[in-house]
Design a protein around this motif. Sequence first.
Motif, PDB file in Angstrom:
ATOM      1  N   ALA A 194      44.086  28.288  28.513  1.00  8.87           N
ATOM      2  CA  ALA A 194      43.828  29.282  27.613  1.00  8.87           C
ATOM      3  C   ALA A 194      43.470  30.654  28.091  1.00  8.87           C
ATOM      4  CB  ALA A 194      42.901  29.058  26.595  1.00  8.87           C
ATOM      5  N   ARG A 195      43.092  30.655  29.268  1.00 11.06           N
ATOM      6  CA  ARG A 195      42.523  31.817  30.043  1.00 11.06           C
ATOM      7  C   ARG A 195      43.668  32.635  30.448  1.00 11.06           C
ATOM      8  NH1 ARG A 195      39.065  27.838  33.917  1.00 11.06           N
ATOM      9  NH2 ARG A 195      37.554  27.087  32.539  1.00 11.06           N
ATOM     10  N   THR A 196      44.819  32.295  30.644  1.00 14.39           N
ATOM     11  CA  THR A 196      45.705  33.197  30.847  1.00 14.39           C
ATOM     12  C   THR A 196      46.197  34.319  29.542  1.00 14.39           C
ATOM     13  OG1 THR A 196      46.978  31.643  32.273  1.00 14.39           O
ATOM     14  CG2 THR A 196      48.290  33.389  31.719  1.00 14.39           C
ATOM     15  N   LEU A 197      45.993  33.566  28.413  1.00 15.46           N
ATOM     16  CA  LEU A 197      45.971  34.394  27.348  1.00 15.46           C
ATOM     17  C   LEU A 197      44.853  34.978  26.745  1.00 15.46           C
ATOM     18  CD1 LEU A 197      48.638  32.134  25.561  1.00 15.46           C
ATOM     19  CD2 LEU A 197      49.088  34.033  26.936  1.00 15.46           C
ATOM     20  N   SER A 198      43.850  35.442  27.709  1.00 16.39           N
ATOM     21  CA  SER A 198      42.440  35.834  27.216  1.00 16.39           C
ATOM     22  C   SER A 198      42.447  37.096  27.693  1.00 16.39           C
ATOM     23  CB  SER A 198      41.432  34.952  27.721  1.00 16.39           C
ATOM     24  OG  SER A 198      40.191  35.569  27.739  1.00 16.39           O
ATOM     25  N   VAL A 199      42.170  38.037  26.820  1.00 15.73           N
ATOM     26  CA  VAL A 199      41.937  39.425  27.120  1.00 15.73           C
ATOM     27  C   VAL A 199      40.735  39.689  28.032  1.00 15.73           C
ATOM     28  CG1 VAL A 199      41.340  42.022  26.249  1.00 15.73           C
ATOM     29  CG2 VAL A 199      43.117  40.367  24.926  1.00 15.73           C
ATOM     30  N   GLN A 200      39.563  39.053  27.889  1.00 13.42           N
ATOM     31  CA  GLN A 200      38.703  38.802  28.683  1.00 13.42           C
ATOM     32  C   GLN A 200      38.892  38.728  29.901  1.00 13.42           C
ATOM     33  OE1 GLN A 200      35.514  35.935  27.686  1.00 13.42           O
ATOM     34  NE2 GLN A 200      34.602  36.179  29.509  1.00 13.42           N
ATOM     35  N   GLN A 201      39.705  37.688  30.409  1.00 10.31           N
ATOM     36  CA  GLN A 201      40.308  37.410  31.687  1.00 10.31           C
ATOM     37  C   GLN A 201      41.074  38.554  32.210  1.00 10.31           C
ATOM     38  OE1 GLN A 201      39.041  34.774  33.745  1.00 10.31           O
ATOM     39  NE2 GLN A 201      37.866  34.071  32.139  1.00 10.31           N
ATOM     40  N   TRP A 202      41.931  39.057  31.594  1.00  9.74           N
ATOM     41  CA  TRP A 202      42.604  40.485  32.041  1.00  9.74           C
ATOM     42  C   TRP A 202      41.547  41.352  32.557  1.00  9.74           C
ATOM     43  CZ3 TRP A 202      46.095  40.397  27.134  1.00  9.74           C
ATOM     44  CH2 TRP A 202      46.677  39.380  26.979  1.00  9.74           C
ATOM     45  N   ALA A 203      40.753  41.656  31.649  1.00 10.72           N
ATOM     46  CA  ALA A 203      39.808  42.768  32.027  1.00 10.72           C
ATOM     47  C   ALA A 203      39.017  42.281  33.303  1.00 10.72           C
ATOM     48  CB  ALA A 203      38.775  42.842  30.656  1.00 10.72           C
ATOM     49  N   LEU A 204      38.598  41.067  33.392  1.00  8.29           N
ATOM     50  CA  LEU A 204      37.863  40.517  34.722  1.00  8.29           C
ATOM     51  C   LEU A 204      38.772  40.584  35.869  1.00  8.29           C
ATOM     52  CD1 LEU A 204      36.042  37.345  33.297  1.00  8.29           C
ATOM     53  CD2 LEU A 204      35.032  39.480  34.070  1.00  8.29           C
ATOM     54  N   ALA A 205      40.098  40.603  35.781  1.00  4.72           N
ATOM     55  CA  ALA A 205      40.929  40.475  36.853  1.00  4.72           C
ATOM     56  C   ALA A 205      40.754  42.025  37.442  1.00  4.72           C
ATOM     57  CB  ALA A 205      42.399  40.064  36.628  1.00  4.72           C
ATOM     58  N   ILE A 206      40.711  43.092  36.709  1.00  4.72           N
ATOM     59  CA  ILE A 206      40.708  44.477  37.015  1.00  4.72           C
ATOM     60  C   ILE A 206      38.948  44.630  37.733  1.00  4.72           C
ATOM     61  CG2 ILE A 206      40.584  46.844  36.271  1.00  4.72           C
ATOM     62  CD1 ILE A 206      43.013  45.683  34.370  1.00  4.72           C
ATOM     63  N   ALA A 207      38.159  44.160  37.030  1.00  2.00           N
ATOM     64  CA  ALA A 207      36.970  44.277  37.221  1.00  2.00           C
ATOM     65  C   ALA A 207      36.581  43.659  38.921  1.00  2.00           C
ATOM     66  CB  ALA A 207      36.085  43.863  36.243  1.00  2.00           C
ATOM     67  N   GLN A 208      37.059  42.637  38.692  1.00  4.17           N
ATOM     68  CA  GLN A 208      36.994  41.926  40.114  1.00  4.17           C
ATOM     69  C   GLN A 208      37.684  42.692  41.221  1.00  4.17           C
ATOM     70  OE1 GLN A 208      39.424  38.230  40.268  1.00  4.17           O
ATOM     71  NE2 GLN A 208      38.360  37.653  42.251  1.00  4.17           N
ATOM     72  N   LYS A 209      38.747  43.588  40.826  1.00  2.00           N
ATOM     73  CA  LYS A 209      39.133  44.398  42.094  1.00  2.00           C
ATOM     74  C   LYS A 209      38.252  45.477  42.429  1.00  2.00           C
ATOM     75  CE  LYS A 209      42.700  45.612  44.729  1.00  2.00           C
ATOM     76  NZ  LYS A 209      43.031  44.527  45.718  1.00  2.00           N
ATOM     77  N   THR A 210      37.534  45.673  41.530  1.00  6.39           N
ATOM     78  CA  THR A 210      36.585  46.888  41.814  1.00  6.39           C
ATOM     79  C   THR A 210      35.338  46.589  42.145  1.00  6.39           C
ATOM     80  OG1 THR A 210      37.622  47.882  39.402  1.00  6.39           O
ATOM     81  CG2 THR A 210      35.582  48.816  40.542  1.00  6.39           C
ATOM     82  N   ALA A 211      34.772  45.510  41.990  1.00  6.18           N
ATOM     83  CA  ALA A 211      33.515  44.913  42.336  1.00  6.18           C
ATOM     84  C   ALA A 211      33.488  44.594  43.882  1.00  6.18           C
ATOM     85  CB  ALA A 211      32.885  43.930  41.581  1.00  6.18           C
ATOM     86  N   ARG A 212      32.415  44.576  44.724  1.00  7.41           N
ATOM     87  CA  ARG A 212      32.149  44.032  46.099  1.00  7.41           C
ATOM     88  C   ARG A 212      31.907  42.829  45.723  1.00  7.41           C
ATOM     89  NH1 ARG A 212      29.874  49.136  45.752  1.00  7.41           N
ATOM     90  NH2 ARG A 212      27.726  48.397  45.768  1.00  7.41           N
ATOM     91  N   GLY A 213      32.279  42.093  47.091  1.00  3.10           N
ATOM     92  CA  GLY A 213      31.993  40.809  46.950  1.00  3.10           C
ATOM     93  C   GLY A 213      32.841  39.805  46.111  1.00  3.10           C
TER      94      GLY A 213
END
Length: 239
Positions: free
Chosen positions: A180-199
């Motif tokens: 279900a995570r593939t169809l989650s807006v939250q997970q899509w947003a986290l993927a972009i947030a992950q690219k921005t964050a350090r660590g």
Amino acid sequence: MYDPTVARLTYRALLGRRRALILFALPALLIVIAIAVRALVGADDQTASDVLGGFGLATMVPIIGVIAGTGAIGPEIDDGSVIYLLAKPVKRPTIIVTKLFVAIGVTMAFSALPTLVAGLILNGNGQGIAVAYTIGALVASLAYAALFLLLGTVTRHAVVFGLIYALVWEALFGSLVSGARTLSVQQWALAIAQKTARGDIVTSDVSLPVAVVLLVVVTLATTWYAGQKLRALKLAGEE
């Protein structure tokens, strides 16, 4: 594709009713939680990520999206006042796009800015967490606003279905069921947030390319379909 009069009326409808209390209450609650956690735990990166992700991105942002997206058009359809709007010399796709812009703006304002403030309180943007989750909230606002605007055009129970999606699908199934995570807006947003964050504190179960594609497709597809549904509404005397 933007009408200032429609935008002004939509802003007035969203910010001048009781739903505005919830729009202000949720960000205020996040700030209070951030202050309390900082006072009790101190500046901790993992704790900051848990609060911003668990309450901010997973709960506050989608609920604000529900309020802004469905409230941008749903009440007008429910009480029939949309007929007066449709009678104006404004193209119906223009109405939808304008209302989407308003819904996105309201969702971003009441979710991204409080997320940034809460993140700075929690750990002073250590490892870029505050900025990462702020960007995630901005990105999620696009998809949530479009998705819930569509719900507002297709059902009188848009708020109910929106909350079910936000609190059951996103918060429950999105955290327990891997598929279900593939169809989650939250997970899509986290993927972009992950690219921005350090660590590696901010993580997503969806790859960045997949997240970007799905965000774009869902936002554009739901906006287009909402325009088609509004176009299908008939005024009295129309064939």
